[in-house]
Design a protein around this motif. Structure first.
Motif, PDB file in Angstrom:
ATOM      1  N   ARG A 154       4.435   3.826 -13.186  1.00 56.47           N
ATOM      2  CA  ARG A 154       3.188   3.949 -12.433  1.00 56.47           C
ATOM      3  C   ARG A 154       3.260   3.032 -11.232  1.00 56.47           C
ATOM      4  O   ARG A 154       3.589   1.852 -11.367  1.00 56.47           O
ATOM      5  N   ARG A 155       2.967   3.564 -10.074  1.00 56.99           N
ATOM      6  CA  ARG A 155       2.967   2.759  -8.866  1.00 56.99           C
ATOM      7  C   ARG A 155       1.565   2.663  -8.301  1.00 56.99           C
ATOM      8  O   ARG A 155       0.829   3.633  -8.317  1.00 56.99           O
ATOM      9  N   HIS A 156       1.268   1.518  -7.753  1.00 60.64           N
ATOM     10  CA  HIS A 156      -0.063   1.234  -7.291  1.00 60.64           C
ATOM     11  C   HIS A 156       0.137   0.607  -5.915  1.00 60.64           C
ATOM     12  O   HIS A 156       0.552  -0.532  -5.816  1.00 60.64           O
ATOM     13  N   THR A 157      -0.047   1.391  -4.859  1.00 63.80           N
ATOM     14  CA  THR A 157       0.258   0.916  -3.513  1.00 63.80           C
ATOM     15  C   THR A 157      -1.028   0.716  -2.745  1.00 63.80           C
ATOM     16  O   THR A 157      -1.930   1.544  -2.832  1.00 63.80           O
ATOM     17  N   GLU A 158      -1.081  -0.351  -2.022  1.00 62.23           N
ATOM     18  CA  GLU A 158      -2.294  -0.678  -1.290  1.00 62.23           C
ATOM     19  C   GLU A 158      -1.992  -0.710   0.205  1.00 62.23           C
ATOM     20  O   GLU A 158      -1.057  -1.366   0.627  1.00 62.23           O
ATOM     21  N   LEU A 159      -2.755   0.028   0.988  1.00 61.00           N
ATOM     22  CA  LEU A 159      -2.573   0.035   2.437  1.00 61.00           C
ATOM     23  C   LEU A 159      -3.871  -0.397   3.080  1.00 61.00           C
ATOM     24  O   LEU A 159      -4.939   0.061   2.699  1.00 61.00           O
ATOM     25  N   GLU A 160      -3.766  -1.235   4.088  1.00 64.19           N
ATOM     26  CA  GLU A 160      -4.966  -1.675   4.777  1.00 64.19           C
ATOM     27  C   GLU A 160      -5.377  -0.622   5.795  1.00 64.19           C
ATOM     28  O   GLU A 160      -4.563  -0.213   6.626  1.00 64.19           O
ATOM     29  N   ILE A 161      -6.618  -0.210   5.754  1.00 62.64           N
ATOM     30  CA  ILE A 161      -7.052   0.843   6.674  1.00 62.64           C
ATOM     31  C   ILE A 161      -6.949   0.374   8.120  1.00 62.64           C
ATOM     32  O   ILE A 161      -6.583   1.129   9.004  1.00 62.64           O
ATOM     33  N   ASP A 162      -7.184  -0.903   8.352  1.00 62.02           N
ATOM     34  CA  ASP A 162      -7.107  -1.445   9.707  1.00 62.02           C
ATOM     35  C   ASP A 162      -5.720  -1.310  10.308  1.00 62.02           C
ATOM     36  O   ASP A 162      -5.562  -1.354  11.523  1.00 62.02           O
ATOM     37  N   ARG A 163      -4.710  -1.207   9.461  1.00 66.31           N
ATOM     38  CA  ARG A 163      -3.352  -1.145   9.982  1.00 66.31           C
ATOM     39  C   ARG A 163      -2.841   0.285  10.115  1.00 66.31           C
ATOM     40  O   ARG A 163      -1.710   0.500  10.527  1.00 66.31           O
TER      41      ARG A 163
END
Lengths: 525, 170
Positions: A302-311
């Motif tokens: 299971r992968r849990h990736t977080e991306l910042e919307i500002d970027r």
């Protein structure tokens, strides 16, 4: 729940306003020693030393030697894994994350919180059994080394084997501190398994298992069964002949065998692609939580990736030739400073085109329909698509005349004729559009991609014109961006439109490109 | 040079004429290497090998000589006409190439680092290259073959201004 040596156990409520100073380094869970022993994670590095050493000593082939070897290797693996665990500690301080490791020589890596660009939590199968996760902290490459070289794999902190709740705590703590919110202490030290993030979630996308049927038409997933068959055939080669079943059945007509082989190959390819896609994308979900987009997926890991919307500077909608047949598409986010962007930037790994488009409009302004490129671009695409076929034809003609071998000539003619629809297809893909806050370019046929980018994303323009393009009144423009592939091309647009497009698609500095004669600013020398 | 107007504006400044000398020298070195390879081909590949060899034995030297003539007597001057550069208030702008041309524009506010490099041949001619890097792997501007003092001043000026005007959009 908490690992030994952890300064704050569950239930230990901190006094408000009082911070733990100095913060104590934490350890990973000792259960990781089990995982690492089983996977020979550390012991694997000893193989290059061990093999020549064993070969030097020389071993008898008896059964007991094998048993002894297995036991010895397992013990070595256990010892190295335990050592690695013992020597590893991490600390998410108020200003930086510090990871200390190393068996003999200690290494300490410090990544300031404001350089952290994202966190990925993944749980491979063994980790899941033991309730552990692996946390990857993505950091921007430091100052000068980032220039034009992008963030590499070494700009990543890996904290392997913390309990799930601790992983979740680490993620929240690091992301909260980075955004400079003044000390939410209760969150920082709370080790409770309940999600400490009170922000509401908004679901952006959820994988529908029917979408797996698209997989056989996507190049990347087709590679899965091919690789598997390759590995299998290598194993079969290793098996001694006497163990292989005798497959000499009743003699079959060769043409029937060929048809059967093709059918079986197609079925294996399709099934393999579907399985491959399922393993990677199982229960994919994309949600927004606060200022971040979180993608979760995977069957075994299971992968849990977080991306910042500002970027997020833009999105790329990829719909190759096969995907267009069934109206499927893939959506990638173009995020600045994201390592391994092809995998981590995926916002919709595989789905209906309409869904990908809707999601893309949600993240970036839609610049409107694409403007097609001039007719001379169509001639150029066709000419280029036929060029390879023509070359083969000429070589085939020479061979036919000199040695009478005609199949190459026929192949060349067929390829040349096929070049026409290919060129037309490639031309039909070309297009660009500019909107109020964003712009789009599209290119490709077999692998078609439309990139939609914000105007502020552009860090430079590159205009290219070959001799042939100059005669045809065309030019190609590359928008250089610090995200995704680094550059997105508008191929073969009318030369006269280039400057206006660049100005409309980026900020005022691009007016320098306008072909109006203007006095250069010498004062700045 | 051509009838069709360029798609974008021409940068204002040309390179110093010493750059022509540098390009001629580079071409001469290339010609010497090509001559060695072609010579080896003529000496060691037997002429009676059959196939395309007899044809190649005269075609390759002819192509090599033509290429050498263009590289030494035409290309450096063509390049000097094409290579242009300009530093304006808010951007760095260059044009490079000869048959295929490339214009590159990078705003000062998005510059990350500025390098000055002096290759071996460049040092002989007192020249240097200014390389301007951005966050994009493709958005790199190289101003080739400036006089060394000019290159250093341009680099210092750009680095200082980039420091002042940098924005965080990338």
């Amino acid at each position: 729940m908490s690992a030994p040596g952890e300064p704050t156990g569950p239930g230990e409520v901190p006094v408000p306003g009082q911070t733990f100073w100095p913060p104590q380094p934490r350890r990973t869970s000792p259960r990781i020693v089990l995982v690492d022993t089983a996977t020979f994670r550390q012991a694997r590095q000893l193989v290059p030393i061990a093999v020549p050493a064993l070969a030097g000593i020389g071993l008898g082939g008896g059964r007991w030697t094998v048993v002894a070897l297995v036991v010895a290797i397992t013990l070595v693996s256990l010892a190295t894994a335990a050592l690695a665990w013992w020597r590893f500690s991490y600390l998410d301080g108020p200003a930086a994350v510090v990871v200390t490791r190393g068996l003999v020589s200690r290494s300490t890596r410090t990544v300031p919180n404001d350089r952290i660009r994202g966190i990925e939590i993944e749980a491979p199968p063994m980790h899941r059994l033991l309730g552990l996760v692996r946390v990857r902290i993505d950091a921007a490459a430091g100052g000068s080394s980032s220039a034009g070289r992008g963030a590499g794999k070494d700009e990543e902190l890996l904290i392997d084997g913390v309990p799930r709740a601790e992983g979740e705590r680490l993620r929240t703590a690091v992301l909260t501190k980075r955004s400079r919110v003044p000390v939410p202490t209760a969150d920082d030290v709370d080790g409770a398994p309940a999600r400490p993030d009170p922000e509401p979630e908004e679901e952006f996308a959820r994988f529908d298992n029917r979408w797996l049927l698209y997989a056989p038409l996507v190049g990347g997933y087709l590679a899965v069964p091919v690789a598997a068959v390759g590995a299998l055939s290598r194993i079969v080669d290793e098996v001694p002949d006497r163990l292989l079943p005798d497959v000499d059945g009743p003699a079959l007509d060769p043409s029937v065998v060929a048809v059967l082989a093709v059918v079986v190959a197609l079925v294996v390819l399709a099934a393999g692609a579907v399985i491959g896609a399922a393993v990677v994308n199982w229960r994919f979900r994309l949600v927004r939580r606060g200022g971040s987009l979180i993608a979760v997926r995977g069957l075994l890991t299971r992968r849990h990736t977080e991306l910042e919307i500002d970027r997020i500077r833009g999105v790329a909608v990829a719909d190759g030739a096969g995907m267009r047949l069934v109206g499927a598409a893939r959506l990638n986010g173009l995020v600045t400073g994201l390592g391994d962007a092809q995998r981590r930037g995926q916002l919709l790994p595989l789905g209906p085109r309409a869904q990908a488009e809707a999601l893309s409009r949600r993240l970036v302004d839609d610049p409107g329909p694409l403007t097609p490129h001039p007719a001379s671009a169509r001639r150029r695409r066709i000419a280029r698509a036929m060029a390879a076929g023509l070359l083969v034809t000429v070589a085939g003609a020479v061979l036919t005349v000199t040695s009478g071998w005609w199949p190459l000539l026929v192949t060349g003619v067929v390829l040349t004729v096929l070049g026409v629809p290919l060129g037309l297809g490639r031309y039909a893909s070309l297009g660009h559009a500019t909107g109020r806050r964003s712009f789009a370019v599209r290119v490709g046929w077999l692998v078609r991609e439309r990139a939609v980018l914000e105007r502020r994303a552009v860090v430079g323009w590159e205009v290219k014109q070959s001799w042939a393009q100059r005669r045809a009144g065309l030019a190609s423009v590359v928008a250089c961006v610090g995200a995704g592939r680094g550059g997105y091309i508008a191929m073969d647009m009318a030369a006269d439109d280039v400057a206006a497009f660049a100005v409309a698609a980026s900020e005022p500095w691009a007016e320098q490109l306008l072909p109006v004669p203007r006095e250069p600013d010498r004062a700045m020398r | 040079m051509t009838v069709a107007p360029a798609p974008v504006r021409e940068p204002a400044w040309s390179l110093p004429r010493t750059a022509i000398g540098l390009w001629v020298t580079e071409s001469l070195i290339g010609v010497v290497i090509t001559a060695l390879v072609v010579g080896a081909l003529l000496i060691w590949v037997p002429a009676d090998l059959g196939g395309p060899v007899p044809f190649l034995r005269w075609a390759v030297p002819v192509v090599a000589v033509l290429d050498a003539l263009i590289a030494v007597f035409v290309r450096p001057w063509l390049k000097h006409r094409v290579y242009r550069w300009e530093v304006t208030q808010d951007a760095v702008y260059t044009r490079t190439g000869w048959l295929s041309q490339t214009w590159t524009l990078v705003p000062v506010s998005r510059i990350q680092t500025v390098d000055v490099t002096r290759g071996f041949l460049q040092q002989l001619f007192g020249l240097a290259t200014v390389a301007v890097f951005t966050a994009s792997s493709q958005g790199t501007v190289r101003i080739w073959h400036l006089e060394h003092g000019v290159a250093q001043r341009v680099a210092d000026d750009l680095a200082a201004r980039a420091e002042r005007t940098r924005d965080q959009a990338t």
